[in-house]
Scaffold this active site. Sequence first.
Site, PDB file in Angstrom:
ATOM      1  N   HIS A 183       0.667  -1.198   0.023  1.00 24.17           N
ATOM      2  CA  HIS A 183      -0.229   0.050   0.170  1.00 24.17           C
ATOM      3  C   HIS A 183       0.950   1.040   0.062  1.00 24.17           C
ATOM      4  O   HIS A 183       0.508   2.404  -0.541  1.00 24.17           O
ATOM      5  CB  HIS A 183      -1.088   0.042   1.228  1.00 24.17           C
ATOM      6  CG  HIS A 183      -1.710  -1.378   1.194  1.00 24.17           C
ATOM      7  ND1 HIS A 183      -2.156  -1.868   2.455  1.00 24.17           N
ATOM      8  CD2 HIS A 183      -2.196  -2.016   0.414  1.00 24.17           C
ATOM      9  CE1 HIS A 183      -2.937  -2.764   2.238  1.00 24.17           C
ATOM     10  NE2 HIS A 183      -2.801  -3.134   0.902  1.00 24.17           N
ATOM     11  N   ARG A 192      -8.583   2.605  -9.344  1.00 20.80           N
ATOM     12  CA  ARG A 192      -8.465   1.641  -8.500  1.00 20.80           C
ATOM     13  C   ARG A 192      -9.311   2.012  -7.183  1.00 20.80           C
ATOM     14  O   ARG A 192      -8.761   2.667  -6.345  1.00 20.80           O
ATOM     15  CB  ARG A 192      -6.972   1.253  -7.799  1.00 20.80           C
ATOM     16  CG  ARG A 192      -5.935   0.442  -9.022  1.00 20.80           C
ATOM     17  CD  ARG A 192      -4.637   0.238  -8.281  1.00 20.80           C
ATOM     18  NE  ARG A 192      -3.885  -0.589  -9.200  1.00 20.80           N
ATOM     19  CZ  ARG A 192      -2.913  -0.366  -9.812  1.00 20.80           C
ATOM     20  NH1 ARG A 192      -2.554   1.076 -10.144  1.00 20.80           N
ATOM     21  NH2 ARG A 192      -2.319  -1.053 -10.609  1.00 20.80           N
ATOM     22  N   ARG A 240     -12.439   0.924 -11.825  1.00 22.26           N
ATOM     23  CA  ARG A 240     -12.640  -0.401 -11.464  1.00 22.26           C
ATOM     24  C   ARG A 240     -13.186  -0.983 -10.164  1.00 22.26           C
ATOM     25  O   ARG A 240     -12.876  -0.454  -9.019  1.00 22.26           O
ATOM     26  CB  ARG A 240     -11.112  -0.964 -11.614  1.00 22.26           C
ATOM     27  CG  ARG A 240     -11.138  -2.647 -11.132  1.00 22.26           C
ATOM     28  CD  ARG A 240      -9.542  -3.183 -10.915  1.00 22.26           C
ATOM     29  NE  ARG A 240      -9.091  -2.472 -10.084  1.00 22.26           N
ATOM     30  CZ  ARG A 240      -7.613  -2.925  -9.770  1.00 22.26           C
ATOM     31  NH1 ARG A 240      -7.028  -3.559 -10.743  1.00 22.26           N
ATOM     32  NH2 ARG A 240      -6.980  -2.497  -8.698  1.00 22.26           N
ATOM     33  N   GLU A 261      -6.756 -10.752 -16.711  1.00 24.83           N
ATOM     34  CA  GLU A 261      -5.458 -10.839 -15.707  1.00 24.83           C
ATOM     35  C   GLU A 261      -5.070 -12.271 -15.587  1.00 24.83           C
ATOM     36  O   GLU A 261      -3.903 -12.572 -14.998  1.00 24.83           O
ATOM     37  CB  GLU A 261      -5.809 -10.255 -14.544  1.00 24.83           C
ATOM     38  CG  GLU A 261      -6.209  -8.830 -14.502  1.00 24.83           C
ATOM     39  CD  GLU A 261      -6.132  -8.085 -13.208  1.00 24.83           C
ATOM     40  OE1 GLU A 261      -5.462  -7.605 -12.788  1.00 24.83           O
ATOM     41  OE2 GLU A 261      -7.553  -8.058 -12.394  1.00 24.83           O
ATOM     42  N   ASN A 276       0.251  -6.448 -14.776  1.00 25.47           N
ATOM     43  CA  ASN A 276       0.939  -7.079 -13.244  1.00 25.47           C
ATOM     44  C   ASN A 276       0.455  -8.291 -12.815  1.00 25.47           C
ATOM     45  O   ASN A 276       1.357  -9.482 -12.729  1.00 25.47           O
ATOM     46  CB  ASN A 276       0.541  -6.114 -12.193  1.00 25.47           C
ATOM     47  CG  ASN A 276       0.933  -4.657 -12.384  1.00 25.47           C
ATOM     48  OD1 ASN A 276       1.796  -4.401 -13.386  1.00 25.47           O
ATOM     49  ND2 ASN A 276       0.197  -3.848 -12.079  1.00 25.47           N
ATOM     50  N   ASP A 277      -0.833  -8.544 -12.938  1.00 23.93           N
ATOM     51  CA  ASP A 277      -1.232 -10.008 -12.477  1.00 23.93           C
ATOM     52  C   ASP A 277      -1.210 -10.874 -13.654  1.00 23.93           C
ATOM     53  O   ASP A 277      -0.730 -12.167 -13.487  1.00 23.93           O
ATOM     54  CB  ASP A 277      -2.745  -9.935 -12.230  1.00 23.93           C
ATOM     55  CG  ASP A 277      -2.829  -9.466 -10.597  1.00 23.93           C
ATOM     56  OD1 ASP A 277      -2.190 -10.293  -9.968  1.00 23.93           O
ATOM     57  OD2 ASP A 277      -3.574  -8.635 -10.352  1.00 23.93           O
ATOM     58  N   ARG A 321       4.510 -11.568  -8.074  1.00 24.04           N
ATOM     59  CA  ARG A 321       4.606 -10.171  -8.467  1.00 24.04           C
ATOM     60  C   ARG A 321       5.249  -9.546  -7.206  1.00 24.04           C
ATOM     61  O   ARG A 321       5.699  -8.372  -7.198  1.00 24.04           O
ATOM     62  CB  ARG A 321       3.435  -9.334  -8.808  1.00 24.04           C
ATOM     63  CG  ARG A 321       2.257  -9.289  -7.803  1.00 24.04           C
ATOM     64  CD  ARG A 321       0.863  -8.510  -8.715  1.00 24.04           C
ATOM     65  NE  ARG A 321       1.005  -7.459  -8.444  1.00 24.04           N
ATOM     66  CZ  ARG A 321      -0.256  -6.711  -8.946  1.00 24.04           C
ATOM     67  NH1 ARG A 321      -1.400  -7.422  -9.324  1.00 24.04           N
ATOM     68  NH2 ARG A 321      -0.283  -5.403  -8.287  1.00 24.04           N
ATOM     69  N   CYS A 359      -3.227  -1.910 -18.545  1.00 34.21           N
ATOM     70  CA  CYS A 359      -3.088  -0.790 -17.605  1.00 34.21           C
ATOM     71  C   CYS A 359      -2.228  -1.313 -16.393  1.00 34.21           C
ATOM     72  O   CYS A 359      -2.174  -0.740 -15.357  1.00 34.21           O
ATOM     73  CB  CYS A 359      -4.508  -0.577 -17.018  1.00 34.21           C
ATOM     74  SG  CYS A 359      -5.304  -1.991 -16.381  1.00 34.21           S
TER      75      CYS A 359
HETATM   76  C1  PEP Z   1      -2.648  -5.473 -12.907  1.00 29.21           C
HETATM   77  O1  PEP Z   1      -2.825  -6.619 -12.274  1.00 29.21           O
HETATM   78  O2  PEP Z   1      -1.988  -5.255 -13.859  1.00 29.21           O
HETATM   79  C2  PEP Z   1      -3.470  -4.197 -12.414  1.00 29.21           C
HETATM   80  C3  PEP Z   1      -3.388  -3.290 -13.142  1.00 29.21           C
HETATM   81  O3  PEP Z   1      -4.172  -4.395 -11.173  1.00 29.21           O
HETATM   82  P1  PEP Z   1      -3.527  -4.288  -9.932  1.00 29.21           P
HETATM   83  O4  PEP Z   1      -1.976  -3.871  -9.930  1.00 29.21           O
HETATM   84  O5  PEP Z   1      -4.273  -3.303  -8.963  1.00 29.21           O
HETATM   85  O6  PEP Z   1      -3.852  -5.522  -9.228  1.00 29.21           O
HETATM   86 MG    MG Z   2      -4.406  -6.967 -10.974  1.00 31.80          MG
END
Ligand code: PEP
Ligand code: MG
Length: 749
Positions: free
Chosen positions: A364, A471, A507, A606, A629-630, A640, A677
């Site tokens: 966070h 987010r 989201r 994702e 990212n996911d 990650r 994203c």
């Molecule tokens: C992702 O997973 O790429 C994403 C944008 O969501 P978060 O990083 O909030 O999981």
């Molecule tokens: Mg994500």
Amino acid sequence: MPDRSESDSRKLLRRLRDTLAEPGEGQERLDRIVRLIAESMGTEVCSVYLFRDPATLELCATRGLRSEAVHRTRLRLGEGLVGRVARTRRPVNTGDAPGERGFRYMPETGEEIYSSFLGVPIQRLGECRGVLVVQSKSAREFSDDAVYGVEVVAMVLAEMAELGAFAGESEALRRPHQNPVTFRGATGQEGAAEGRVWLHEPRVVVTNPVADDPQAEILRLREAVARLRVSVDDLLKAVDTGDKEQAEVLEAYRMFARSRGWLRRMEENIALGLSAEAAVEKEQSEARARLEHIPDAYLRDRLHDLDDLSNRLLRILTGQGRDTGAAMPDDPVLVARTIGPAELLDYGRKLRGVVLEEGSVGSHAAIITRALAIPLVIHANRITTEALNGDPILVDGDQGVVHLRPEESVAAAFRDKMAMQAEAQKRYASLRSLPAQARCGTVVSLHMNAGLMADLPSLEGSGADGVGLFRTELQFLIRSQVPKRGELAALYARVMDAARGRRVVFRTLDIGSDKVLPYMKRPDEPNPAMGWRAIRVGLDKPGVLRMQLQALIRAAAGRPLAVMFPFVAVPAEFEAARAALLREIDREADLGHVLPARLEIGAMLETPSLAFAPRGFFEMADFVSIGGNDLKQFFFAADRENERVRRRYDTLDTGFLGFVAHVVDRCAQTGTPLSFCGEDAGRPVEAVALAAMGLRMLSMRPASVGPVKHLIRRVDLSAVRAAIETAQAAGEASARSAVNRVLAGLSPG
Ligand code: PEP
Ligand code: MG
């Protein structure tokens, strides 16, 4: 070797204190001290070794060894018995030193005639300053009492060293907290900042390690512990969640606060002559030293609890709270072991940068620093022990490096780098109103990621076309309870107001995995990243999701609304979530509320599974956004949050880019708009590669919009695509070199 009584120990500590109070140079004081300890302990030798640099110990004073060896004899950390004490931060007690494993013979000291050896670390709060050694000819181990007594003496020496009592000419006698120190951590958030240290938890300074009246000190300690226990009970009442696992953890915390053993050990320290504060610190130091040798995460957490309790106790005893009266500098860089999102937000825009001993890129704290657009360095081991409020500090978020009290030459080089970055920012600012149009004519729409109101001012400055990912969970994470519908509706409306007609993609709540709400029951899951998270929670427990959807509809009130569901793995999840939203639209209409002018319902891709969903899914979705990212985490099966594995896999891996091309193709077949994203969208080289694979919309942190646009405008995306395809055809693992070769040929622009 004579064992020593409590009153001997108290006498020695008092004499030590008096010696330290006498005027004189650090060297004279140390000489007097070693004499005093040897006499009082009845040993032939007493020596003090101090760190000259983090890897080298130097003999700084001795009674009994040859005086020529002083400031000459040096040992590396871990070398010989002295080096071992410093490395392990545990005593070494042997009746046969020369026969001991690792013994190192140093002829200049003349120590070969002494069989017995007792070395203890001179440490304070887990930070080792040196080693105190006593030696005797008789071949016998020192008693437990003697070891304990010497540890107490060493503790007082550590406190005195902290106050600069041994400051002198030799490098090893320098004042603490004066020298430049570089910390090599990891990047939490890129950027560079220069400022002065502001400690989130200021160090407690103990100025009275020795006390005359043990009874009075024990009373002070007991009173403070009683206050601590009440405050811990109150604290735990406030966070009572009904969650079994969390309750167990909190109970362990309460148990420590009530531990008789802890109190007894501290009282024993007092009986030997320490003040209540010093007694607490001694226990804390030992717990910290143990902490470093414990691999078990649960036990480490418990020792952290103990550390936390000791800090609270010290603050009660010394009256030194957060509010120590020190004024925050006007260029503060926050330094902390760890910090919660709400506390970090409280500091807000005042901060220049943040440095943490713990944390992770997805934490966070990292999310908040991103919103505040300030650099964050994580894993800066032990910086809270070394830094003092007001120390000059340079934070290099790009490299994950921190320079504390830097040399002027380092600071100058750093300022040059910052000036270059500022120059680049100016260049990016001049592109603000221009499109991200590549040489080949392709236009890529650049959007920004956000999650807090604090992010929105960046929308104008960055030149982003809109918010590609808002987010919403951040609003939930920074509160101590679930926000109310009215509050959320008002906030979402403010976000749309601030966007001034530009598209904002909201989201829905993405919790679970790394995003744990402090007030929600956390399921006991072996693998939370692949567990009950995001839309899975929203569908199984629809109350909060419904409330959030209502808030979004009300916030839009006549304006367009774009809603995106996170972590959709199969079409059925999207269908159910979409149906829930449409139901809320109907309900709101029945209630007479103004509906959104236009509604877009999208899904985040994702998990690889969604890329292979039937065509019907792509037809139903108004848009799809790749959460890189996911997606990368599941494509490569690489956590990650885990620095060790995260960096092993390249976004420009030819297989991964092939997969992205597949998603682009699926969306193209149905004309479904697609965006990307994840964090990679904000890295210029990655962004260009993604655009070359067919992405026409990228959403990134605001500070990245300029650099990404700057690069896209100079590049021919079809040339990059051709280079990637050549790398793929040639069987290369990564297309990075191929892409870099194309980029190397660009004009500076
Ligand atoms: C992702 O997973 O790429 C994403 C944008 O969501 P978060 O990083 O909030 O999981
Ligand atoms: Mg994500």
